[in-house]
Structure formats: C-alpha cells, structure tokens
Design a protein around this motif. Structure first.
Motif, PDB file in Angstrom:
ATOM      1  N   PRO A 202       0.894  -1.326   0.186  1.00 34.79           N
ATOM      2  CA  PRO A 202      -0.072  -0.030  -0.165  1.00 34.79           C
ATOM      3  C   PRO A 202       0.958   1.392  -0.140  1.00 34.79           C
ATOM      4  O   PRO A 202       0.522   2.334  -0.588  1.00 34.79           O
ATOM      5  CB  PRO A 202      -0.698  -0.220   1.297  1.00 34.79           C
ATOM      6  CG  PRO A 202      -0.712  -1.347   1.911  1.00 34.79           C
ATOM      7  CD  PRO A 202       0.576  -2.068   1.117  1.00 34.79           C
ATOM      8  N   LEU A 206       0.805   4.331  -2.678  1.00 31.35           N
ATOM      9  CA  LEU A 206       0.672   5.619  -2.404  1.00 31.35           C
ATOM     10  C   LEU A 206       1.720   6.265  -3.046  1.00 31.35           C
ATOM     11  O   LEU A 206       1.591   7.546  -3.239  1.00 31.35           O
ATOM     12  CB  LEU A 206       0.346   5.804  -0.919  1.00 31.35           C
ATOM     13  CG  LEU A 206      -0.888   5.269  -0.347  1.00 31.35           C
ATOM     14  CD1 LEU A 206      -1.009   5.530   1.204  1.00 31.35           C
ATOM     15  CD2 LEU A 206      -2.034   6.047  -0.930  1.00 31.35           C
ATOM     16  N   THR A 209       1.109   6.762  -6.773  1.00 31.30           N
ATOM     17  CA  THR A 209      -0.083   7.845  -7.223  1.00 31.30           C
ATOM     18  C   THR A 209       0.189   9.181  -6.651  1.00 31.30           C
ATOM     19  O   THR A 209      -0.089  10.131  -7.483  1.00 31.30           O
ATOM     20  CB  THR A 209      -1.401   7.178  -6.601  1.00 31.30           C
ATOM     21  OG1 THR A 209      -1.282   6.798  -5.157  1.00 31.30           O
ATOM     22  CG2 THR A 209      -1.909   6.002  -6.983  1.00 31.30           C
ATOM     23  N   LEU A 229      -6.522  11.246 -11.094  1.00 26.95           N
ATOM     24  CA  LEU A 229      -6.899  12.044  -9.936  1.00 26.95           C
ATOM     25  C   LEU A 229      -6.425  13.424 -10.130  1.00 26.95           C
ATOM     26  O   LEU A 229      -7.199  14.684  -9.878  1.00 26.95           O
ATOM     27  CB  LEU A 229      -6.489  11.450  -8.670  1.00 26.95           C
ATOM     28  CG  LEU A 229      -7.612  11.533  -7.320  1.00 26.95           C
ATOM     29  CD1 LEU A 229      -7.386  10.519  -6.518  1.00 26.95           C
ATOM     30  CD2 LEU A 229      -7.173  13.116  -6.707  1.00 26.95           C
ATOM     31  N   TRP A 240     -17.069  16.130 -10.837  1.00 25.49           N
ATOM     32  CA  TRP A 240     -16.314  15.638  -9.481  1.00 25.49           C
ATOM     33  C   TRP A 240     -16.029  13.913  -9.600  1.00 25.49           C
ATOM     34  O   TRP A 240     -15.092  13.854  -8.956  1.00 25.49           O
ATOM     35  CB  TRP A 240     -17.401  15.747  -8.475  1.00 25.49           C
ATOM     36  CG  TRP A 240     -18.664  15.037  -8.515  1.00 25.49           C
ATOM     37  CD1 TRP A 240     -19.967  15.515  -8.662  1.00 25.49           C
ATOM     38  CD2 TRP A 240     -19.177  13.745  -8.261  1.00 25.49           C
ATOM     39  NE1 TRP A 240     -20.594  14.953  -8.851  1.00 25.49           N
ATOM     40  CE2 TRP A 240     -20.610  13.574  -8.534  1.00 25.49           C
ATOM     41  CE3 TRP A 240     -18.354  12.547  -7.864  1.00 25.49           C
ATOM     42  CZ2 TRP A 240     -21.087  12.235  -8.377  1.00 25.49           C
ATOM     43  CZ3 TRP A 240     -19.061  11.475  -7.669  1.00 25.49           C
ATOM     44  CH2 TRP A 240     -20.457  11.232  -7.793  1.00 25.49           C
ATOM     45  N   SER A 243     -12.342  12.884 -10.339  1.00 25.07           N
ATOM     46  CA  SER A 243     -11.265  12.797  -9.378  1.00 25.07           C
ATOM     47  C   SER A 243     -11.807  11.816  -8.313  1.00 25.07           C
ATOM     48  O   SER A 243     -10.845  10.989  -7.690  1.00 25.07           O
ATOM     49  CB  SER A 243     -10.830  14.031  -8.793  1.00 25.07           C
ATOM     50  OG  SER A 243     -12.247  15.063  -8.716  1.00 25.07           O
ATOM     51  N   VAL A 244     -12.962  11.674  -7.824  1.00 25.25           N
ATOM     52  CA  VAL A 244     -13.404  10.692  -6.932  1.00 25.25           C
ATOM     53  C   VAL A 244     -13.374   9.440  -7.234  1.00 25.25           C
ATOM     54  O   VAL A 244     -12.882   8.575  -6.443  1.00 25.25           O
ATOM     55  CB  VAL A 244     -15.042  11.044  -6.455  1.00 25.25           C
ATOM     56  CG1 VAL A 244     -15.448  10.207  -5.411  1.00 25.25           C
ATOM     57  CG2 VAL A 244     -15.149  12.401  -5.894  1.00 25.25           C
ATOM     58  N   GLY A 247      -9.858   8.059  -6.988  1.00 26.67           N
ATOM     59  CA  GLY A 247      -9.454   8.145  -5.532  1.00 26.67           C
ATOM     60  C   GLY A 247     -10.072   6.828  -4.802  1.00 26.67           C
ATOM     61  O   GLY A 247      -9.363   6.385  -4.032  1.00 26.67           O
ATOM     62  N   LEU A 248     -11.332   6.677  -5.001  1.00 19.12           N
ATOM     63  CA  LEU A 248     -12.028   5.528  -4.444  1.00 19.12           C
ATOM     64  C   LEU A 248     -11.218   4.222  -4.545  1.00 19.12           C
ATOM     65  O   LEU A 248     -11.112   3.439  -3.719  1.00 19.12           O
ATOM     66  CB  LEU A 248     -13.194   5.469  -4.770  1.00 19.12           C
ATOM     67  CG  LEU A 248     -14.172   6.310  -4.095  1.00 19.12           C
ATOM     68  CD1 LEU A 248     -15.765   6.517  -4.381  1.00 19.12           C
ATOM     69  CD2 LEU A 248     -14.269   6.434  -2.649  1.00 19.12           C
ATOM     70  N   ILE A 250      -8.159   3.889  -5.337  1.00 18.99           N
ATOM     71  CA  ILE A 250      -6.737   3.821  -4.779  1.00 18.99           C
ATOM     72  C   ILE A 250      -7.115   3.511  -3.241  1.00 18.99           C
ATOM     73  O   ILE A 250      -6.397   2.687  -2.640  1.00 18.99           O
ATOM     74  CB  ILE A 250      -5.962   5.163  -4.684  1.00 18.99           C
ATOM     75  CG1 ILE A 250      -5.637   5.585  -6.207  1.00 18.99           C
ATOM     76  CG2 ILE A 250      -4.638   5.208  -3.955  1.00 18.99           C
ATOM     77  CD1 ILE A 250      -5.303   6.987  -6.213  1.00 18.99           C
ATOM     78  N   PHE A 251      -8.119   4.273  -2.744  1.00 20.66           N
ATOM     79  CA  PHE A 251      -8.278   4.028  -1.186  1.00 20.66           C
ATOM     80  C   PHE A 251      -8.723   2.614  -0.883  1.00 20.66           C
ATOM     81  O   PHE A 251      -8.131   2.000  -0.046  1.00 20.66           O
ATOM     82  CB  PHE A 251      -9.471   4.848  -0.750  1.00 20.66           C
ATOM     83  CG  PHE A 251      -9.977   4.890   0.693  1.00 20.66           C
ATOM     84  CD1 PHE A 251      -9.029   4.895   1.671  1.00 20.66           C
ATOM     85  CD2 PHE A 251     -11.468   4.488   0.764  1.00 20.66           C
ATOM     86  CE1 PHE A 251      -9.579   4.891   2.773  1.00 20.66           C
ATOM     87  CE2 PHE A 251     -11.932   4.407   2.062  1.00 20.66           C
ATOM     88  CZ  PHE A 251     -11.022   4.580   3.051  1.00 20.66           C
ATOM     89  N   THR A 254      -5.688   0.173  -1.380  1.00 23.98           N
ATOM     90  CA  THR A 254      -4.453   0.170  -0.175  1.00 23.98           C
ATOM     91  C   THR A 254      -5.369  -0.244   1.063  1.00 23.98           C
ATOM     92  O   THR A 254      -4.527  -1.048   1.992  1.00 23.98           O
ATOM     93  CB  THR A 254      -4.154   1.624   0.113  1.00 23.98           C
ATOM     94  OG1 THR A 254      -5.182   2.637   0.257  1.00 23.98           O
ATOM     95  CG2 THR A 254      -3.303   2.157  -0.684  1.00 23.98           C
ATOM     96  N   LEU A 255      -6.552   0.353   1.319  1.00 23.96           N
ATOM     97  CA  LEU A 255      -7.273  -0.532   2.490  1.00 23.96           C
ATOM     98  C   LEU A 255      -7.359  -2.043   2.459  1.00 23.96           C
ATOM     99  O   LEU A 255      -7.039  -2.560   3.625  1.00 23.96           O
ATOM    100  CB  LEU A 255      -8.716   0.062   2.831  1.00 23.96           C
ATOM    101  CG  LEU A 255      -9.472  -0.015   3.788  1.00 23.96           C
ATOM    102  CD1 LEU A 255      -8.813   0.249   5.048  1.00 23.96           C
ATOM    103  CD2 LEU A 255     -10.890   0.450   3.496  1.00 23.96           C
TER     104      LEU A 255
ATOM    105  N   ALA B 140      -4.585   4.213   4.899  1.00 25.22           N
ATOM    106  CA  ALA B 140      -4.998   3.708   3.686  1.00 25.22           C
ATOM    107  C   ALA B 140      -5.479   5.042   2.828  1.00 25.22           C
ATOM    108  O   ALA B 140      -5.637   4.990   1.562  1.00 25.22           O
ATOM    109  CB  ALA B 140      -5.952   2.753   3.313  1.00 25.22           C
ATOM    110  N   PRO B 142      -5.279   8.219   0.593  1.00 22.86           N
ATOM    111  CA  PRO B 142      -4.191   9.067   0.193  1.00 22.86           C
ATOM    112  C   PRO B 142      -4.359  10.653   0.367  1.00 22.86           C
ATOM    113  O   PRO B 142      -5.826  10.827   0.439  1.00 22.86           O
ATOM    114  CB  PRO B 142      -4.376   8.861  -1.373  1.00 22.86           C
ATOM    115  CG  PRO B 142      -5.391   7.879  -1.558  1.00 22.86           C
ATOM    116  CD  PRO B 142      -5.993   7.548  -0.461  1.00 22.86           C
ATOM    117  N   PHE B 145      -6.262  12.640  -2.157  1.00 25.14           N
ATOM    118  CA  PHE B 145      -7.702  12.178  -2.330  1.00 25.14           C
ATOM    119  C   PHE B 145      -8.539  12.806  -1.329  1.00 25.14           C
ATOM    120  O   PHE B 145      -9.608  13.433  -1.375  1.00 25.14           O
ATOM    121  CB  PHE B 145      -7.981  10.725  -2.155  1.00 25.14           C
ATOM    122  CG  PHE B 145      -9.247  10.361  -2.655  1.00 25.14           C
ATOM    123  CD1 PHE B 145     -10.011  10.988  -3.568  1.00 25.14           C
ATOM    124  CD2 PHE B 145      -9.760   9.416  -1.946  1.00 25.14           C
ATOM    125  CE1 PHE B 145     -11.479  10.349  -3.793  1.00 25.14           C
ATOM    126  CE2 PHE B 145     -11.171   8.920  -2.130  1.00 25.14           C
ATOM    127  CZ  PHE B 145     -11.846   9.445  -2.904  1.00 25.14           C
TER     128      PHE B 145
END
Lengths: 275, 307
Positions: A202, A206, A209, A229, A240, A243-244, A247-248, A250-251, A254-255, B140, B142, B145
């Motif tokens: 992760p 990060l 990105t 993004l 929107w 970018s969202v 972003g989601l 990636i999030f 990594t999560l 987690a 970023p 973001f």
C-alpha cells in the motif's frame, strides 16, 4: 484457514481489481485514448448520464471506465514491480550485512539509518529533477522504496538464524553459505518477509499515485490512478467523478491490502504484533 | 552527557557531508551544465567563456571545494525560473510550511495521543476496535484524495472554507486536517501499543494493588514511561509530514516549500531543488538529534549510561 469477514471482503476486492487490471484490454468497452470532444465531461449513470459511458467521460471525451481499468493496470503493475525490486534489493543487503558483519554491515546499516531518516519522496523528486522523467527511471525509483525495512528485517532474522542448530549443522557439513542461505535460511524467514511485502505494497501504491498526482510520475498518454485524479482535479466543479472515482479505487486498494497485511502478520508472525 | 552530545554532533556533520557529496555527484550526472547554460546555439568561444565564468573548466576536486564553500555561504546559484538566488526563493516559502507543518504535528499529537491511550486502557473494547479501524483508514487514505474530498464538501458544496490559498485561519483548516489525519492515526496506533506494554508491567499492577485510581495510574504512573518510545516515533513522523506537505500544499495551493519543490522538479529547476533537498536533510538530522536529546531528558537511564 479461518478468515474474518472483513479480511474476506478485502481479499475478494483485491482479486477483483487484480482481474480487472490483468484483463483491462478485454474488459474495457472503449479505447481509453479515443477522444470525442462532442461528449466532453459526460456524467456517470448515477448522476444522470447514459449507459454509453456508464462512468462518464473526461475533459477530452474519453471513457472514464475504460481509462480507470488501464490506470488500475498501470498503478498495480508499478506497485507490484516496485515492491518486488525493493524486497529483493533490501533482503539481499540484509543477508550481506548479516553474513560479512564488520565494516560492510556498518556501511549498510548507516545507509539504512539515513534512508529511514530522510523522506523517500524527497529523494525520488531530487533524482527525477536531475535525470528527468522516464518510465524506467520512475520504476527503478519506486523499486527502491522501502528497501531499508527489508534490510533491517532480513539482517535481524539471518543473524538469529545463524545461531540456530540447523544452520550450524549445515555449516559443519561444509555446505557453501550461498546454498545454506538460499535453500535453508530463506524459506525459514520467508513468512516474515511476505508479511512485510503486504504491508509495504500500500505504501508503494501511495508513493506512485502521489507522484503521478503531482505530474511527476506516469506521463500521458499512459495513465495511472494518481494521474487521473490529478487531471480530474481541474474539473472538480463540473465533473467531481473524474477525481473521486480513481481516488476511491486507490483508497479501497490500499485499505484492502492493509487489512490483508494486518491479518497475515497476526497469523504468520505473532511476535511482531506489538507495533 | 556533553561527550555523547559532541559525538552525535560530529556524526551529524558527517552525515550532512555525505549528503552534500551525493548531491554534488548527482548534479554532475544531470548532463553537461555548461551546454545547459549556453543553450544549443552557442559558439565554442561562448561555451568556453561560460565554462570559465562558472568555474566548470577547473578540475573536479576544486569544483567540489568551491561547491562546499558556496553551500556554506548559502549560495546555491540562481533559480532558472525566476532568476533570483535559489536560497532566497526557498527562504521566502519557509514560514508558510513551518506554520502548516507545526500546526499539523500539534493536531496529530493532540488527537492521536488521547485516542491511543484511551484505546489501550480499554483494550478489546468496541472503542479500541473503532480507534484501530480509524488508524487503518487514516493510513490507507491518500492525502491528495482526502484533500480533494474536503474541497468538494466544504468549499464547493457547503461554501464554508476557501479551497486554496493562504492568509486567514480558514485557509489553514483543510490543509492541517488533511496533513494531520494520517499522522494522528499512526500516533494513536503507536501510543496504544506503547501504553499496553507499560500497563502490563508489574509496577502498574502494584500501583493498582495499592488502590491508586485508574486515571492517576494511567497518567502519572504509566504515561511517562510510555511517552519515551512515542517521542521517537514523533521524530520519524516529522519526515512523513514533510513528505505529506509536498502533496497537500499542491492540492490547496498553499504557498510553501512543498509546492515549490513540486513545481521546481517539474521544471527541473535544479538550484532550488538542491536547496530544498539539503535543508530537508538538515532538518531531519536536527529533528533526530532533538529526539535523542529529549530521550535523555525523559529517561534518566539514558542520561546516566551516557555519562
């Protein structure tokens, strides 16, 4: 193996995005580079768009869903290769330090301390400024991310392995050190290194990105989740989702990886839980 | 104490010297500086003149000494973007970054420490799991973001906060929130595990047996010992804050060093990049030294053993 529900969800998600990344070229409904200026900034279906571009289009009329798939492929590929390079370099240095001791060990550990002290992203940016950006330079730089963690880990594990009976017995049998390390020590310490791999992955995503977001990483026409993004940021008011959505992606990646890593650590490496 | 301090100071200088050498070597890797200065249309005479004026015709060791002398005087050459001295360009941006960084560190500690300590005291409770979950989320997420989500919600939809720039306290809210979140999560996680280590020690159990109430036991008895490793992690967090500032400043158009670095790397303004890299290294080394010294203050055993 009993897995908590959360870990199951995380693993399923990782399998799904890995599948999407690998088969991006089959799954993408449209060419991710095909521009259509008549269909700029079209909203996704859930914001009043049409199924022709179900996740909408970007500022050049390119299909967001197709671009997301390719961006996912680039980001995951860079993170995977980067993590692998870092693990190989770091682990090798750890073995070297533990084997030779003395001055070699001192120099390697001094480099580890230095690396741990200076933020890696600063070093990457310095080298990018000096050498200029290319995919190879960028990949190598990402590869070095986190090497010092593996070095520290491998050195400690090898030092303690050398005190174990099985290594002393093999040494007594006059087996060569490279063979002992590769065939006997490495398999014994592999689980700890694998745990570290999952925990580092992760962070590598990060880093990639983040740099791509700044426009210093992956360069167009290629795209990565961070670059998408960063480009979408200019259209926050009108679009929107540009970018969202990345972003989601990636999030959640990594999560999921962090959840999997924590679970693996608790299972494979119970001693390192206190962190 | 003084002896070990001197030893650390010498090691610190040695590290700085190594960094300076590495930077010098890397800068020479960047291609021929003379042709870069002269441009593609320069005649051989012009090239020779430029090489002589900037000292590039001297032998490399001499160039290196000149470079060290210039660095010590704070002379890093001109920024190719603004034609001002690189050090001036850099210094102009320092206050904004210091403000952002220190506020974020403060918020991260003020949020993270109590969360982690309360989680440790109530280990395995729902609250504990909640805090640990939050810290995973913080890691987690970023920061670029998170920053964009905050802009979307608080600037574009609610019109509560300005989305970019600096000047008022409202400008500070979102960058600080973005920058401190992941640090707060990491600090909470670490504070929790340090607290757990200490809470499980016999002396805390004996304090409990003597009837000392839970709050006093946690704050007066356990916390001082738990704070020692936490201080170490703060030194490391400092580096993460610097790294985070590069992205957060860019997201919020905050006029700080991080944004300057991102812009200078993009335009390959090496003089400015070099100043920033060297001063970051210096800052980190000083931060580590400060942590070492603080260690001695917090832990009497360190003070005695190093005497």
């Amino acid at each position: 193996m009993k897995m908590p529900v959360l870990t199951r969800i995380a693993v399923s998600f990782l399998v799904l995005i890995a599948f999407c990344a690998v088969f991006a070229n089959f799954l993408a409904p449209l060419d991710p580079l095909h521009t259509n200026l008549l269909a700029r900034l079209k909203p996704p279906v859930f914001a009043g768009g049409t199924w022709a571009n179900w996740l909408g289009t970007d500022e050049l009329g390119r299909d967001t869903f197709s671009r997301l798939l390719y961006a996912l492929r680039t980001s995951l590929l860079i993170a995977a290769i980067g993590t692998a390079i870092g693990a190989i370099i770091g682990t090798t240095l750890g073995f070297t330090a533990a084997h030779f001791r003395g001055a070699t060990e001192q120099i390697i550990m001094a480099a580890v301390d230095f690396q741990a002290a200076v933020p890696f992203i600063i070093l990457v940016m310095f080298v990018l400024a000096v050498l200029g950006n290319s995919m190879v330079v960028f990949l190598v730089l990402i590869g070095f991310a986190g090497w010092e963690v593996y070095t520290r880990l491998a050195r400690g594990l090898v030092l303690s392995a050398r005190q174990r009976n099985y290594v002393m017995a093999l040494e007594g049998l006059e087996m060569s050190w490279p063979t002992i390390y590769a065939r006997h020590v490495l398999p014994n310490i592999a689980s700890a290194i694998i745990v570290q791999l999952t925990l580092n992955f992760p962070a590598t995503i990060l880093l990639e990105t983040g740099l791509s977001f700044l426009g210093l990483g992956v360069q167009p026409p290629d795209t990565s989740l961070g670059l998408m993004l960063g480009e979408g940021r200019n259209y926050l008011l009108q679009a929107w989702w540009l970018s969202v959505l990345p972003g989601l992606a990636i999030f959640f990646t990594t999560l999921s990886m962090s959840i999997l890593g924590d679970w693996l650590r608790d299972r494979l490496d119970p001693l390192s839980q206190a962190r | 104490m003084l002896g070990s301090f001197l030893l650390r100071a010498v090691r610190m200088l040695a590290t700085l010297f190594v960094v300076a050498v590495a930077v010098f070597i890397m800068m020479r890797f960047s291609g021929d500086p003379v042709s870069a200065l002269a441009g593609p249309d320069a005649t051989p005479e012009q090239v020779a003149e430029i090489a002589a004026r900037w000292g590039y015709d001297r032998p490399l060791p001499e160039q290196f000494l000149t470079y060290i002398a210039d660095t010590l005087r704070g002379d890093f050459g001109l920024s190719v973007r603004s034609y001002e001295p690189a050090s001036a360009v850099f210094l102009e941006r320092v206050p904004a970054t210091l403000l952002l960084g220190l506020m974020s560190l403060l918020c991260a500690v003020l949020i993270g420490m109590p969360l982690g300590i309360i989680a440790a005291v109530n280990q395995h409770s729902a609250y504990d799991r909640f805090v640990m979950g939050l810290s995973v989320l913080g890691f987690a997420m970023p920061n670029f973001f998170l920053g964009i989500l905050l802009i979307l919600i608080f600037s574009l939809y609610l019109h509560l906060l300005p989305s970019f720039g600096s000047g008022t306290w409202q400008h500070l809210v979102m960058p600080v929130a973005t920058l401190s979140l992941s640090s707060a999560g990491a600090i909470a996680r670490f504070a929790r595990s340090c607290m757990l280590d200490v809470l499980n020690q016999p002396y805390v159990a004996s304090a409990r047996a003597r009837g000392i109430p839970g709050f006093r036991r946690t704050i007066v008895h356990a916390l001082p010992n738990a704070s020692i490793p936490i201080v170490t992690i703060l030194g490391l967090r400092f580096g993460d804050l610097i790294a985070g500032a590069i992205i957060v400043e860019t997201v919020f158009a905050w006029p700080g060093v991080g944004r300057l670095l991102a812009a200078s790397v993009a335009s390959r303004d090496l003089a400015v990049v070099q100043v920033i890299v060297l001063s970051t290294a210096l800052t980190m080394i000083l931060a580590n030294l400060a942590v070492d010294l603080l260690y001695g203050v917090l832990d009497p055993r360190v003070r005695r053993s190093s005497r």
